[in-house]
Design a protein around this motif. Structure first.
Motif, mmCIF file in Angstrom:
data_model
loop_
_atom_site.group_PDB
_atom_site.id
_atom_site.type_symbol
_atom_site.label_atom_id
_atom_site.label_comp_id
_atom_site.label_asym_id
_atom_site.label_seq_id
_atom_site.Cartn_x
_atom_site.Cartn_y
_atom_site.Cartn_z
ATOM 1 N N MET A 124 0.845 -1.175 0.000
ATOM 2 C CA MET A 124 0.000 0.000 0.000
ATOM 3 C C MET A 124 0.890 1.237 0.000
ATOM 4 S SD MET A 124 -2.933 1.135 2.724
ATOM 5 C CE MET A 124 -1.813 1.319 4.058
ATOM 6 N N PHE A 125 0.491 2.224 -0.741
ATOM 7 C CA PHE A 125 1.171 3.518 -0.786
ATOM 8 C C PHE A 125 0.389 4.477 0.102
ATOM 9 C CE2 PHE A 125 1.706 7.705 -2.930
ATOM 10 C CZ PHE A 125 3.065 7.856 -2.708
ATOM 11 N N SER A 126 1.099 5.304 0.870
ATOM 12 C CA SER A 126 0.407 6.226 1.771
ATOM 13 C C SER A 126 1.003 7.620 1.689
ATOM 14 C CB SER A 126 0.477 5.712 3.214
ATOM 15 O OG SER A 126 1.822 5.577 3.624
ATOM 16 N N ILE A 127 0.125 8.614 1.830
ATOM 17 C CA ILE A 127 0.562 10.009 1.813
ATOM 18 C C ILE A 127 0.015 10.736 3.032
ATOM 19 C CG2 ILE A 127 0.751 10.101 -0.708
ATOM 20 C CD1 ILE A 127 -1.900 11.700 -0.738
ATOM 21 N N ASN A 128 0.788 11.696 3.500
ATOM 22 C CA ASN A 128 0.405 12.603 4.574
ATOM 23 C C ASN A 128 0.102 13.938 3.914
ATOM 24 O OD1 ASN A 128 0.144 14.138 6.905
ATOM 25 N ND2 ASN A 128 2.313 14.046 7.441
ATOM 26 N N LEU A 129 -1.163 14.322 3.875
ATOM 27 C CA LEU A 129 -1.613 15.544 3.212
ATOM 28 C C LEU A 129 -1.726 16.649 4.252
ATOM 29 C CD1 LEU A 129 -2.490 16.208 0.274
ATOM 30 C CD2 LEU A 129 -4.829 15.721 0.981
ATOM 31 N N MET A 130 -0.919 17.692 4.098
ATOM 32 C CA MET A 130 -0.871 18.781 5.080
ATOM 33 C C MET A 130 -1.181 20.107 4.405
ATOM 34 S SD MET A 130 2.647 17.595 6.991
ATOM 35 C CE MET A 130 3.528 17.451 5.431
ATOM 36 N N ALA A 131 -1.695 21.058 5.194
ATOM 37 C CA ALA A 131 -1.988 22.402 4.692
ATOM 38 C C ALA A 131 -2.562 23.233 5.826
ATOM 39 C CB ALA A 131 -3.001 22.351 3.549
ATOM 40 N N SER A 132 -2.674 24.523 5.570
ATOM 41 C CA SER A 132 -3.376 25.382 6.519
ATOM 42 C C SER A 132 -4.881 25.142 6.379
ATOM 43 C CB SER A 132 -3.047 26.848 6.252
ATOM 44 O OG SER A 132 -3.551 27.226 4.989
ATOM 45 N N PRO A 133 -5.674 25.546 7.372
ATOM 46 C CA PRO A 133 -7.127 25.413 7.227
ATOM 47 C C PRO A 133 -7.614 26.200 5.999
ATOM 48 C CG PRO A 133 -6.560 25.972 9.496
ATOM 49 C CD PRO A 133 -5.301 26.115 8.678
ATOM 50 N N GLY A 134 -8.429 25.563 5.195
ATOM 51 C CA GLY A 134 -9.017 26.241 4.043
ATOM 52 C C GLY A 134 -8.193 26.212 2.770
ATOM 53 N N ALA A 135 -7.014 25.595 2.792
ATOM 54 C CA ALA A 135 -6.182 25.547 1.581
ATOM 55 C C ALA A 135 -6.743 24.589 0.538
ATOM 56 C CB ALA A 135 -4.746 25.157 1.938
ATOM 57 N N GLY A 136 -7.515 23.596 0.990
ATOM 58 C CA GLY A 136 -8.146 22.695 0.028
ATOM 59 C C GLY A 136 -7.765 21.235 0.152
ATOM 60 N N LYS A 179 5.059 9.375 1.472
ATOM 61 C CA LYS A 179 5.243 10.738 0.961
ATOM 62 C C LYS A 179 4.472 11.732 1.821
ATOM 63 C CE LYS A 179 7.353 9.530 -2.957
ATOM 64 N NZ LYS A 179 8.713 9.845 -3.280
ATOM 65 N N SER A 180 5.042 12.916 1.944
ATOM 66 C CA SER A 180 4.377 14.043 2.596
ATOM 67 C C SER A 180 4.079 15.083 1.525
ATOM 68 C CB SER A 180 5.265 14.654 3.677
ATOM 69 O OG SER A 180 5.425 13.748 4.742
ATOM 70 N N ILE A 181 2.829 15.518 1.497
ATOM 71 C CA ILE A 181 2.361 16.455 0.485
ATOM 72 C C ILE A 181 1.852 17.709 1.190
ATOM 73 C CG2 ILE A 181 0.846 16.764 -1.514
ATOM 74 C CD1 ILE A 181 2.626 14.139 -1.553
ATOM 75 N N LEU A 182 2.251 18.864 0.698
ATOM 76 C CA LEU A 182 1.729 20.128 1.219
ATOM 77 C C LEU A 182 0.803 20.738 0.183
ATOM 78 C CD1 LEU A 182 1.697 22.373 3.354
ATOM 79 C CD2 LEU A 182 3.684 23.369 2.192
ATOM 80 N N VAL A 183 -0.377 21.149 0.619
ATOM 81 C CA VAL A 183 -1.302 21.884 -0.233
ATOM 82 C C VAL A 183 -1.204 23.353 0.164
ATOM 83 C CG1 VAL A 183 -3.692 22.208 -0.971
ATOM 84 C CG2 VAL A 183 -2.868 19.908 -0.371
ATOM 85 N N ALA A 184 -0.737 24.172 -0.749
ATOM 86 C CA ALA A 184 -0.717 25.624 -0.562
ATOM 87 C C ALA A 184 -1.832 26.186 -1.428
ATOM 88 C CB ALA A 184 0.629 26.194 -0.993
ATOM 89 N N GLY A 231 10.090 20.159 4.390
ATOM 90 C CA GLY A 231 9.885 18.760 4.753
ATOM 91 C C GLY A 231 8.891 17.983 3.914
ATOM 92 N N VAL A 232 8.621 18.403 2.674
ATOM 93 C CA VAL A 232 7.622 17.689 1.870
ATOM 94 C C VAL A 232 8.232 17.112 0.595
ATOM 95 C CG1 VAL A 232 5.670 19.005 2.771
ATOM 96 C CG2 VAL A 232 6.822 19.796 0.703
ATOM 97 N N ASP A 233 7.568 16.071 0.087
ATOM 98 C CA ASP A 233 7.999 15.407 -1.143
ATOM 99 C C ASP A 233 7.318 15.974 -2.373
ATOM 100 O OD1 ASP A 233 9.612 13.225 0.145
ATOM 101 O OD2 ASP A 233 7.659 12.824 1.068
ATOM 102 N N ALA A 234 6.159 16.593 -2.184
ATOM 103 C CA ALA A 234 5.431 17.194 -3.305
ATOM 104 C C ALA A 234 4.621 18.373 -2.784
ATOM 105 C CB ALA A 234 4.510 16.175 -3.969
ATOM 106 N N LEU A 235 4.347 19.304 -3.685
ATOM 107 C CA LEU A 235 3.606 20.511 -3.350
ATOM 108 C C LEU A 235 2.456 20.675 -4.334
ATOM 109 C CD1 LEU A 235 3.341 23.289 -1.864
ATOM 110 C CD2 LEU A 235 4.933 24.189 -3.584
ATOM 111 N N VAL A 236 1.259 20.808 -3.808
ATOM 112 C CA VAL A 236 0.081 21.138 -4.613
ATOM 113 C C VAL A 236 -0.183 22.620 -4.406
ATOM 114 C CG1 VAL A 236 -2.414 20.815 -4.849
ATOM 115 C CG2 VAL A 236 -0.933 18.837 -4.444
ATOM 116 N N ILE A 237 -0.263 23.370 -5.494
ATOM 117 C CA ILE A 237 -0.633 24.786 -5.413
ATOM 118 C C ILE A 237 -2.076 24.862 -5.886
ATOM 119 C CG2 ILE A 237 -0.119 27.148 -6.115
ATOM 120 C CD1 ILE A 237 2.730 26.140 -6.842
ATOM 121 N N ASN A 238 -2.989 24.999 -4.944
ATOM 122 C CA ASN A 238 -4.422 24.944 -5.223
ATOM 123 C C ASN A 238 -4.989 26.351 -5.449
ATOM 124 O OD1 ASN A 238 -6.995 23.849 -5.512
ATOM 125 N ND2 ASN A 238 -7.367 23.732 -3.324
#
Length: 190
Positions: A1-13, A106-111, A129-136
């Motif tokens: 199984m592949f797993s990700i930790n999705l992080m962001a500020s409240p309301g980033a998406g 993987k750790s993913i940041l949603v900005a 500290g993240v492996d990928a960045l989503v710019i939403n």
């Protein structure tokens, strides 16, 4: 199984990204979602409605991040052999979630565009500290003063070469690249 930790500020998406991701993975991947929040089951309810095969809520009771012990309690409720992908939606916070290793691959940041282009400079630990960045919310670029070059320069200083997905959960622009990245990562571990 592949797993990700999705992080962001409240309301980033984070939750919106999960809601847009799950239907696109239907029939391709079996997905479980674990949602962390201070209170309520709103986000896990939204993940279940969007098609997660399992959606579990962790209420931290005031803690501003998930930790491995909290996650372990939720994992004990799942038969992990039944899933290809685990999405862990961390508590909305830009200060400390990246400092706590959850054991995900993987750790993913949603900005998001409305947060401002200065966030990499103000919260370097999250971007470093993240492996990928989503710019939403890129659909808001014409309406919000956000200098993408300034933002990306800050990101690159902290995390050179980090894979980046500019997208909009409202218009679906850019979602295909995100989905393909998830599928390819799952294929690598299964």
């Amino acid at each position: 199984m592949f797993s990700i930790n999705l992080m962001a500020s409240p309301g980033a998406g984070k939750t919106s990204l999960i809601e847009k991701t799950l239907p696109r993975l239907k029939g391709k991947l079996r997905v479980a979602v674990i949602d962390g929040d201070i209170a309520t089951s709103i986000d896990s309810d939204r993940a279940a409605a969007a098609g997660a095969q399992a959606a579990i809520q962790i209420n931290t009771g005031g803690d501003c991040h998930l930790d491995a012990i909290m996650l372990r309690g939720a994992l004990d409720q799942l038969d992990l052999t039944q899933f290809d992908l685990l999405i862990v939606e961390n508590v909305g916070n830009l200060v400390c979630p990246a400092s706590f290793n959850l054991g995900t691959q993987k750790s993913i940041l949603v900005a998001s565009i409305p947060e401002g282009d200065d966030k990499p400079y103000k919260y370097p630990g999250m971007y470093r500290g993240v492996d990928a960045l989503v710019i939403n919310k890129i659909d808001l670029l014409p309406y919000v003063p956000f200098r993408m070059d300034y933002f990306k320069r800050g990101v690159q200083i902290l995390n050179p070469g980090v894979i980046t997905f500019p997208l909009s959960c409202r218009t679906d622009e850019g979602l295909d690249a995100w989905i393909e990245w998830l599928i390819q990562n799952v294929k690598r571990v299964t």
